[in-house]
Design a protein around this motif. Structure first.
Motif, PDB file in Angstrom:
ATOM      1  N   ASP A 117       0.830  -1.215   0.000  1.00 43.39           N
ATOM      2  CA  ASP A 117       0.000   0.000   0.000  1.00 43.39           C
ATOM      3  C   ASP A 117       0.861   1.260   0.000  1.00 43.39           C
ATOM      4  O   ASP A 117       0.531   2.251  -0.668  1.00 43.39           O
ATOM      5  CB  ASP A 117      -0.929  -0.002   1.214  1.00 43.39           C
ATOM      6  CG  ASP A 117      -2.007  -1.070   1.127  1.00 43.39           C
ATOM      7  OD1 ASP A 117      -2.269  -1.565   0.008  1.00 43.39           O
ATOM      8  OD2 ASP A 117      -2.585  -1.420   2.179  1.00 43.39           O
ATOM      9  N   GLU A 118       1.963   1.221   0.747  1.00 47.68           N
ATOM     10  CA  GLU A 118       2.851   2.388   0.790  1.00 47.68           C
ATOM     11  C   GLU A 118       3.493   2.637  -0.571  1.00 47.68           C
ATOM     12  O   GLU A 118       3.597   3.794  -1.022  1.00 47.68           O
ATOM     13  CB  GLU A 118       3.935   2.172   1.852  1.00 47.68           C
ATOM     14  CG  GLU A 118       3.402   2.198   3.278  1.00 47.68           C
ATOM     15  CD  GLU A 118       4.492   1.904   4.302  1.00 47.68           C
ATOM     16  OE1 GLU A 118       5.636   1.609   3.879  1.00 47.68           O
ATOM     17  OE2 GLU A 118       4.195   1.961   5.507  1.00 47.68           O
ATOM     18  N   ALA A 121       0.959   4.093  -3.016  1.00 49.63           N
ATOM     19  CA  ALA A 121       0.710   5.511  -2.739  1.00 49.63           C
ATOM     20  C   ALA A 121       1.808   6.395  -3.318  1.00 49.63           C
ATOM     21  O   ALA A 121       1.543   7.487  -3.846  1.00 49.63           O
ATOM     22  CB  ALA A 121       0.593   5.732  -1.237  1.00 49.63           C
ATOM     23  N   GLU A 122       3.062   5.936  -3.238  1.00 54.09           N
ATOM     24  CA  GLU A 122       4.162   6.759  -3.711  1.00 54.09           C
ATOM     25  C   GLU A 122       4.390   6.631  -5.215  1.00 54.09           C
ATOM     26  O   GLU A 122       4.839   7.586  -5.856  1.00 54.09           O
ATOM     27  CB  GLU A 122       5.450   6.398  -2.957  1.00 54.09           C
ATOM     28  CG  GLU A 122       5.411   6.821  -1.492  1.00 54.09           C
ATOM     29  CD  GLU A 122       6.777   6.832  -0.855  1.00 54.09           C
ATOM     30  OE1 GLU A 122       7.749   6.408  -1.526  1.00 54.09           O
ATOM     31  OE2 GLU A 122       6.891   7.276   0.294  1.00 54.09           O
ATOM     32  N   THR A 124       2.101   6.139  -7.488  1.00 61.77           N
ATOM     33  CA  THR A 124       0.961   6.666  -8.234  1.00 61.77           C
ATOM     34  C   THR A 124       1.077   8.184  -8.222  1.00 61.77           C
ATOM     35  O   THR A 124       0.898   8.806  -7.169  1.00 61.77           O
ATOM     36  CB  THR A 124      -0.370   6.232  -7.596  1.00 61.77           C
ATOM     37  OG1 THR A 124      -0.411   4.804  -7.508  1.00 61.77           O
ATOM     38  CG2 THR A 124      -1.542   6.734  -8.428  1.00 61.77           C
ATOM     39  N   GLN A 126      -0.687  10.751  -9.018  1.00 61.16           N
ATOM     40  CA  GLN A 126      -1.793  11.544  -8.496  1.00 61.16           C
ATOM     41  C   GLN A 126      -1.830  11.515  -6.965  1.00 61.16           C
ATOM     42  O   GLN A 126      -2.174  12.505  -6.320  1.00 61.16           O
ATOM     43  CB  GLN A 126      -3.126  11.030  -9.058  1.00 61.16           C
ATOM     44  CG  GLN A 126      -3.281  11.190 -10.560  1.00 61.16           C
ATOM     45  CD  GLN A 126      -2.601  10.073 -11.340  1.00 61.16           C
ATOM     46  OE1 GLN A 126      -1.930   9.199 -10.783  1.00 61.16           O
ATOM     47  NE2 GLN A 126      -2.775  10.104 -12.656  1.00 61.16           N
ATOM     48  N   ARG A 127      -1.464  10.373  -6.379  1.00 62.79           N
ATOM     49  CA  ARG A 127      -1.451  10.267  -4.922  1.00 62.79           C
ATOM     50  C   ARG A 127      -0.196  10.896  -4.336  1.00 62.79           C
ATOM     51  O   ARG A 127      -0.240  11.540  -3.288  1.00 62.79           O
ATOM     52  CB  ARG A 127      -1.573   8.804  -4.500  1.00 62.79           C
ATOM     53  CG  ARG A 127      -2.912   8.179  -4.906  1.00 62.79           C
ATOM     54  CD  ARG A 127      -3.023   6.726  -4.471  1.00 62.79           C
ATOM     55  NE  ARG A 127      -2.994   6.577  -3.004  1.00 62.79           N
ATOM     56  CZ  ARG A 127      -3.128   5.426  -2.379  1.00 62.79           C
ATOM     57  NH1 ARG A 127      -3.289   4.297  -3.086  1.00 62.79           N
ATOM     58  NH2 ARG A 127      -3.097   5.366  -1.058  1.00 62.79           N
ATOM     59  N   LEU A 128       0.941  10.706  -5.003  1.00 59.66           N
ATOM     60  CA  LEU A 128       2.179  11.313  -4.526  1.00 59.66           C
ATOM     61  C   LEU A 128       2.072  12.826  -4.493  1.00 59.66           C
ATOM     62  O   LEU A 128       2.567  13.472  -3.561  1.00 59.66           O
ATOM     63  CB  LEU A 128       3.343  10.891  -5.422  1.00 59.66           C
ATOM     64  CG  LEU A 128       4.705  11.526  -5.099  1.00 59.66           C
ATOM     65  CD1 LEU A 128       5.187  11.128  -3.708  1.00 59.66           C
ATOM     66  CD2 LEU A 128       5.748  11.135  -6.155  1.00 59.66           C
ATOM     67  N   LYS A 130      -0.235  14.744  -3.679  1.00 61.62           N
ATOM     68  CA  LYS A 130      -0.927  15.254  -2.485  1.00 61.62           C
ATOM     69  C   LYS A 130       0.017  15.414  -1.303  1.00 61.62           C
ATOM     70  O   LYS A 130      -0.295  16.160  -0.363  1.00 61.62           O
ATOM     71  CB  LYS A 130      -2.078  14.325  -2.123  1.00 61.62           C
ATOM     72  CG  LYS A 130      -3.168  14.259  -3.186  1.00 61.62           C
ATOM     73  CD  LYS A 130      -4.259  13.263  -2.801  1.00 61.62           C
ATOM     74  CE  LYS A 130      -5.325  13.187  -3.891  1.00 61.62           C
ATOM     75  NZ  LYS A 130      -6.384  12.194  -3.568  1.00 61.62           N
ATOM     76  N   SER A 131       1.157  14.723  -1.333  1.00 60.27           N
ATOM     77  CA  SER A 131       2.105  14.815  -0.219  1.00 60.27           C
ATOM     78  C   SER A 131       3.236  15.800  -0.488  1.00 60.27           C
ATOM     79  O   SER A 131       4.096  16.000   0.374  1.00 60.27           O
ATOM     80  CB  SER A 131       2.704  13.433   0.077  1.00 60.27           C
ATOM     81  OG  SER A 131       3.521  12.991  -0.998  1.00 60.27           O
ATOM     82  N   GLU A 230       1.803  18.423  -9.093  1.00 57.36           N
ATOM     83  CA  GLU A 230       1.348  17.400 -10.036  1.00 57.36           C
ATOM     84  C   GLU A 230       2.454  17.026 -11.026  1.00 57.36           C
ATOM     85  O   GLU A 230       2.743  15.851 -11.255  1.00 57.36           O
ATOM     86  CB  GLU A 230       0.106  17.884 -10.781  1.00 57.36           C
ATOM     87  CG  GLU A 230      -1.118  18.121  -9.899  1.00 57.36           C
ATOM     88  CD  GLU A 230      -1.052  19.411  -9.102  1.00 57.36           C
ATOM     89  OE1 GLU A 230      -1.831  19.555  -8.137  1.00 57.36           O
ATOM     90  OE2 GLU A 230      -0.202  20.286  -9.439  1.00 57.36           O
ATOM     91  N   ALA A 233       5.399  15.337  -9.207  1.00 56.41           N
ATOM     92  CA  ALA A 233       5.090  13.955  -8.827  1.00 56.41           C
ATOM     93  C   ALA A 233       5.229  13.029 -10.024  1.00 56.41           C
ATOM     94  O   ALA A 233       5.795  11.931  -9.920  1.00 56.41           O
ATOM     95  CB  ALA A 233       3.682  13.874  -8.247  1.00 56.41           C
TER      96      ALA A 233
END
Length: 268
Positions: A117-118, A121-122, A124, A126-128, A130-131, A230, A233
């Motif tokens: 899952d970690e 998240a990194e 992808t 689009q998800r990265l 956000k951080s 964006e 990432a």
């Protein structure tokens, strides 16, 4: 080469110039320059290349003869015909294939679901995003010699017959060399045309050009690095999938080097 100048108008004597031809007929020549002047000389000759010199500059720890060396029976073959075939490939498709294969391979090696899952998240974009920090107003400046490249007081300044810097990995196969890049999904290592796809895409999107190569090391000067979360990432995941060796965690990469004017690569 007698009209090449280094520093404040110094002409390089012909006897200090080393010339070489690759097994595929690609010509190169070069001479030693002080480490302190090397990047300035490279930038000067990148401008001359853009003006139509036909010679692309690259710095290295090795001389032109070693730079262009490749076994005559090596597969795949390099040279100009190989460049034509490589450029015909869609770089976006190549990059997407490599990124997808890297994700599959990474998940396959993950110890448990939490680790998977970690990584998802990194890896992808689009998800990265956000951080990552918000948009920057200007690129982060960077030292072209940051990190380890040895302590030699001089580098070889080489000129290679090339229309674009991103052609070098195909004109001179093995430059750079990624011996440990192996993905179960595609069952192959990185090919010269894969290197070209990444470098071509980054050149067209970010003004990135290779300024240093020595086989296991490569460095890019990046004129227009991505400044929004964006775009940073997306570029960070591409760069990590292409070369994870010695790279920081993806959030650190996306907030740091990817938004700077220098990108560094090293393959173990």
């Amino acid at each position: 080469m007698s009209d090449i100048t280094v520093g404040a108008g110094d002409t390089v004597p012909p006897e200090e110039v080393t010339a070489a031809v690759s097994p595929d007929g690609v010509r190169a020549m070069g001479f030693l320059v002080p480490r302190t002047q090397a990047f300035a000389v490279w930038k000067l000759w990148r401008e001359r290349h853009a003006a139509g010199s036909g010679w692309y500059p690259v710095l290295s720890s090795v001389n032109p003869q070693r730079l262009v060396w490749n076994p005559p029976d090596a597969v795949p073959k390099g040279g100009r015909e190989a460049v034509v075939s490589a450029v015909a490939r869609d770089p976006d498709e190549v990059i997407a294939e490599i990124m997808a294969a890297f994700l599959v391979d990474t998940l396959d090696k993950s110890a448990d679901q939490e680790a998977m899952d970690e990584w998802i998240a990194e890896l992808t974009p689009q998800r990265l995003a956000k951080s990552l920090a918000g948009p920057l107003s200007a690129p982060r400046p960077a030292d072209p010699w940051q990190g380890y490249l040895g302590f030699d007081p001089e580098f070889w300044f080489c000129l290679v017959e090339a229309r674009h810097g991103y052609e070098l990995p195909v004109l001179l196969p093995g430059l750079p060399d990624a011996p440990n890049w192996w993905v179960d999904e595609v069952q192959r290592g990185l090919e010269p045309s894969d290197h070209l796809a990444f470098l071509r895409s980054w050149h067209e999107r970010f003004g990135a050009d290779p300024y240093y190569m020595d086989g296991s090391n490569m460095r890019l000067a990046v004129d227009r690095p991505p400044l929004t979360p964006e775009a940073a990432a997306q570029a960070a995941v591409e760069r990590f999938s292409y070369c994870e060796d010695n790279a920081p965690d993806l959030p650190v990469l996306g907030d740091g080097e990817i938004r700077s004017t220098v990108w560094t690569f090293w393959w173990d």
